[in-house]
Write a protein that holds these residues in place. Structure first.
Motif, PDB file in Angstrom:
ATOM      1  N   PRO A 233      10.564  -6.880 -24.220  1.00  0.00           N
ATOM      2  CA  PRO A 233      11.822  -6.419 -24.828  1.00  0.00           C
ATOM      3  C   PRO A 233      12.025  -7.079 -26.183  1.00  0.00           C
ATOM      4  CG  PRO A 233      12.291  -8.077 -23.181  1.00  0.00           C
ATOM      5  CD  PRO A 233      10.801  -7.865 -23.140  1.00  0.00           C
ATOM      6  N   PHE A 234      12.488  -6.343 -27.133  1.00  0.00           N
ATOM      7  CA  PHE A 234      12.746  -6.898 -28.462  1.00  0.00           C
ATOM      8  C   PHE A 234      14.219  -6.728 -28.805  1.00  0.00           C
ATOM      9  CE2 PHE A 234      10.718  -2.690 -28.833  1.00  0.00           C
ATOM     10  CZ  PHE A 234      11.788  -1.947 -29.304  1.00  0.00           C
ATOM     11  N   ASN A 235      14.662  -7.517 -29.748  1.00  0.00           N
ATOM     12  CA  ASN A 235      16.039  -7.460 -30.216  1.00  0.00           C
ATOM     13  C   ASN A 235      16.204  -6.229 -31.102  1.00  0.00           C
ATOM     14  OD1 ASN A 235      18.199  -8.033 -32.302  1.00  0.00           O
ATOM     15  ND2 ASN A 235      18.530  -9.754 -30.902  1.00  0.00           N
ATOM     16  N   MET A 236      17.220  -5.409 -30.833  1.00  0.00           N
ATOM     17  CA  MET A 236      17.390  -4.177 -31.593  1.00  0.00           C
ATOM     18  C   MET A 236      17.708  -4.441 -33.055  1.00  0.00           C
ATOM     19  SD  MET A 236      16.502  -1.669 -29.828  1.00  0.00           S
ATOM     20  CE  MET A 236      16.914  -0.519 -31.125  1.00  0.00           C
ATOM     21  N   ASP A 237      18.366  -5.562 -33.335  1.00  0.00           N
ATOM     22  CA  ASP A 237      18.602  -5.914 -34.740  1.00  0.00           C
ATOM     23  C   ASP A 237      17.275  -6.159 -35.440  1.00  0.00           C
ATOM     24  OD1 ASP A 237      21.339  -5.701 -34.497  1.00  0.00           O
ATOM     25  OD2 ASP A 237      21.615  -7.817 -33.986  1.00  0.00           O
ATOM     26  N   GLN A 238      16.340  -6.782 -34.708  1.00  0.00           N
ATOM     27  CA  GLN A 238      15.007  -7.025 -35.257  1.00  0.00           C
ATOM     28  C   GLN A 238      14.325  -5.698 -35.609  1.00  0.00           C
ATOM     29  OE1 GLN A 238      12.404  -8.885 -32.421  1.00  0.00           O
ATOM     30  NE2 GLN A 238      10.631  -8.898 -33.786  1.00  0.00           N
ATOM     31  N   LEU A 239      14.455  -4.708 -34.703  1.00  0.00           N
ATOM     32  CA  LEU A 239      13.860  -3.401 -34.953  1.00  0.00           C
ATOM     33  C   LEU A 239      14.498  -2.742 -36.173  1.00  0.00           C
ATOM     34  CD1 LEU A 239      12.056  -0.994 -34.175  1.00  0.00           C
ATOM     35  CD2 LEU A 239      13.911  -0.203 -32.695  1.00  0.00           C
ATOM     36  N   THR A 240      15.827  -2.778 -36.261  1.00  0.00           N
ATOM     37  CA  THR A 240      16.528  -2.146 -37.378  1.00  0.00           C
ATOM     38  C   THR A 240      16.112  -2.759 -38.706  1.00  0.00           C
ATOM     39  OG1 THR A 240      18.426  -1.671 -35.953  1.00  0.00           O
ATOM     40  CG2 THR A 240      18.794  -1.574 -38.328  1.00  0.00           C
ATOM     41  N   ILE A 241      16.020  -4.083 -38.740  1.00  0.00           N
ATOM     42  CA  ILE A 241      15.615  -4.772 -39.974  1.00  0.00           C
ATOM     43  C   ILE A 241      14.184  -4.391 -40.348  1.00  0.00           C
ATOM     44  CG2 ILE A 241      15.066  -7.037 -40.956  1.00  0.00           C
ATOM     45  CD1 ILE A 241      17.480  -8.121 -39.316  1.00  0.00           C
ATOM     46  N   LEU A 242      13.307  -4.318 -39.342  1.00  0.00           N
ATOM     47  CA  LEU A 242      11.914  -3.943 -39.601  1.00  0.00           C
ATOM     48  C   LEU A 242      11.830  -2.513 -40.131  1.00  0.00           C
ATOM     49  CD1 LEU A 242       8.878  -4.507 -39.474  1.00  0.00           C
ATOM     50  CD2 LEU A 242       8.925  -3.800 -37.067  1.00  0.00           C
ATOM     51  N   VAL A 243      12.572  -1.589 -39.523  1.00  0.00           N
ATOM     52  CA  VAL A 243      12.576  -0.197 -39.978  1.00  0.00           C
ATOM     53  C   VAL A 243      13.105  -0.114 -41.413  1.00  0.00           C
ATOM     54  CG1 VAL A 243      13.701   2.043 -39.650  1.00  0.00           C
ATOM     55  CG2 VAL A 243      12.701   0.854 -37.691  1.00  0.00           C
ATOM     56  N   ASP A 244      14.196  -0.829 -41.685  1.00  0.00           N
ATOM     57  CA  ASP A 244      14.751  -0.856 -43.045  1.00  0.00           C
ATOM     58  C   ASP A 244      13.690  -1.289 -44.052  1.00  0.00           C
ATOM     59  OD1 ASP A 244      17.233  -0.046 -42.208  1.00  0.00           O
ATOM     60  OD2 ASP A 244      18.142  -2.034 -42.276  1.00  0.00           O
TER      61      ASP A 244
END
Length: 476
Positions: A233-244
């Motif tokens: 499981p990963f932190n969704m904020d981490q995913l959003t920052i990576l996508v950005d």
């Protein structure tokens, strides 16, 4: 462009007025609410590009309103700027945790509000233009990714395996792909390989989401072209920052590629224009021929419904269609008498010579078929390849009509150019055998728009007024 719609939520009329004054430089309309409940109701009824809110308000405060907005699919993509006198690290953290895009202290409004709003709106427009494809066989993961990324304004498309994703990509071109590895029908390895092996899709950033933290799995995916690997499981904020970051970097890369392409195209066109000028300096007939053919062909392409970029391609191709004659000796090119069969066979090499000159230039790839094929015939009796009918590229067929018309009406070393009426009759006579019937129709439609005026201009000057120039076709 439509005005930005901005909602200001604050229980202080004075503060609302201050914010409105600082937004005067934007082309925007504003609405006001005095508390979170009213703000939430307005946001659910009307479209807003940005919500600016205080925190401390009677009834529903700004943090509660922010959470409610982000929980509602109809409003979760609206960026929120919190402006508050509560500006400790804990307050700011609470605001971002609730879903705010930015947090500004009231004491900084005078200096930073305009730039903050400008940056938020710019990012919001960018995000809303991006389509993200999330591929996972878990409904929970797909729903979670869609919910969280849509809070940042991204448009999300989901698929439950690689095959499902590829089928959806037949009609939708995503800007970024998020994919699991272990999926039925087509797993992540196969999907990534298919994406990176396809010319249309290979440049799309690809992020892996997987419960498998094995280093070997990571290396395999990265070797197949994935740009990043997230372990669940990963932190969704981490995913959003990576996508950005991935989309921002990819966008910058595309801009640089376009700038490099435009620069290369300008330099190459400048060099080729010099070649055209050199060619025209050798041959009084050729002088002005390329410009005339280019203008007629581009006008025909425009009438066909071609895009501006396609018309520009035809214009450039028309200017360069005879560039291969630079490789033909003066003894043949400038011969005042009719050519012998051997000499004609020699001059028939010029389409291939021209195509070979231009082929190494990637940015002129669409023009090469025009140069190579403008002497092909509908009945297959043309040269250099003997192509027939629709196998001849459309822009080459258009160029052939324009080239034929100018050749018939222009003076040659061995004959005087004929009257326009006679040339039009010959063009009608060879439609379907030498020239494409549809392209002849386009030509007749163009010249028929103001036939008498065009004929008069042509007979007097050998070219129509208002012809487009090669310089007009340069990318801006």
């Amino acid at each position: 462009m439509a005005k930005h719609q901005i909602l200001i939520v604050d229980d202080s009329r004075m503060m609302r007025n201050v914010i409105k004054e600082h937004l005067a430089g934007f082309d925007c309309d504003t609405m006001e609410a005095i508390d979170g409940e009213m703000g939430l109701g307005l946001a659910r009824k009307a479209h807003f590009d940005l919500i600016i809110t205080d925190v401390e308000m009677p009834g529903k405060d700004g943090i509660e309103m922010c959470r409610d907005l982000k929980a509602d699919p109809s409003t979760r993509g609206i960026p929120i700027l919190i402006i508050s006198s509560f500006d400790s690290e804990a307050d700011i953290h609470r605001g971002f945790e609730a879903g705010a895009s930015a947090y500004l202290s009231k004491k900084d409004v005078f200096d930073q509000l305009y730039s903050s709003v400008e940056a938020i709106l710019s990012k919001s427009v960018f995000n809303s233009s991006k389509q993200i494809l999330a591929v996972d066989d878990s409904f929970l993961i797909r729903h979670l990714v869609e919910t969280e990324l849509s809070k940042s304004g991204y448009r999300i498309l989901t698929a439950n395996n690689g095959q499902d994703a590829l089928e959806k990509m037949e009609t939708i071109h995503p800007d970024l792909i998020l994919s699991d590895i272990d999926m039925p029908v087509m797993n992540g390895f196969e999907f990534c390989e298919a994406v990176k092996g396809h010319d249309r899709f290979k440049s799309i950033p690809f992020i892996v989401m997987s419960t498998n933290s094995d280093r070997g799995h990571m290396q395999r995916m990265l070797r197949r072209g994935a740009q990043a690997y997230l372990v669940k499981p990963f932190n969704m904020d981490q995913l959003t920052i990576l996508v950005d970051k991935m989309l921002s970097d990819h966008f910058i890369m595309l801009l640089k590629d376009r700038e490099n392409l435009d620069s290369e195209r300008r330099m190459m066109l400048s060099a080729i224009t010099s070649l055209v000028n050199a060619l025209e300096a050798r041959d009084s007939y050729t002088k002005g021929h390329s410009t005339a053919v280019a203008g007629i062909a581009a006008a025909m392409a425009e009438l066909s419904g071609a895009s501006k970029e396609e018309v520009r391609t035809v214009l450039i191709g028309g200017h360069l269609h005879d560039i291969g004659k630079i490789g033909i000796s003066d003894a043949v090119l400038l011969k005042p008498d009719r050519l012998t069969e051997q000499e004609f066979a020699y001059i028939k090499q010029h389409p291939d010579i021209g195509a070979n000159i231009l082929s190494p230039i990637d940015s002129l790839g669409d023009i090469v078929p025009m140069v190579r094929c403008h002497h092909e015939r509908m009945d297959g009796k043309g040269y250099p390849a003997g192509l027939k009918g629709s196998k001849i590229p459309l822009w080459a067929r258009i160029t052939a009509v324009a080239d034929t018309f100018h050749a018939l009406t222009s003076n040659r070393p061995y004959r005087t150019g004929m009257k326009v009426e006679n040339a039009l009759q010959i063009i009608e006579d060879v439609r379907g055998t030498q020239l494409c019937p549809d392209c002849v129709d386009l030509f007749l439609q163009w010249i028929g728009q103001d036939n008498s005026k065009k004929i008069e201009e042509w007979d007097e000057t050998g070219s129509f007024q208002g012809q487009m120039l090669l310089s007009d076709s340069l990318p801006v």
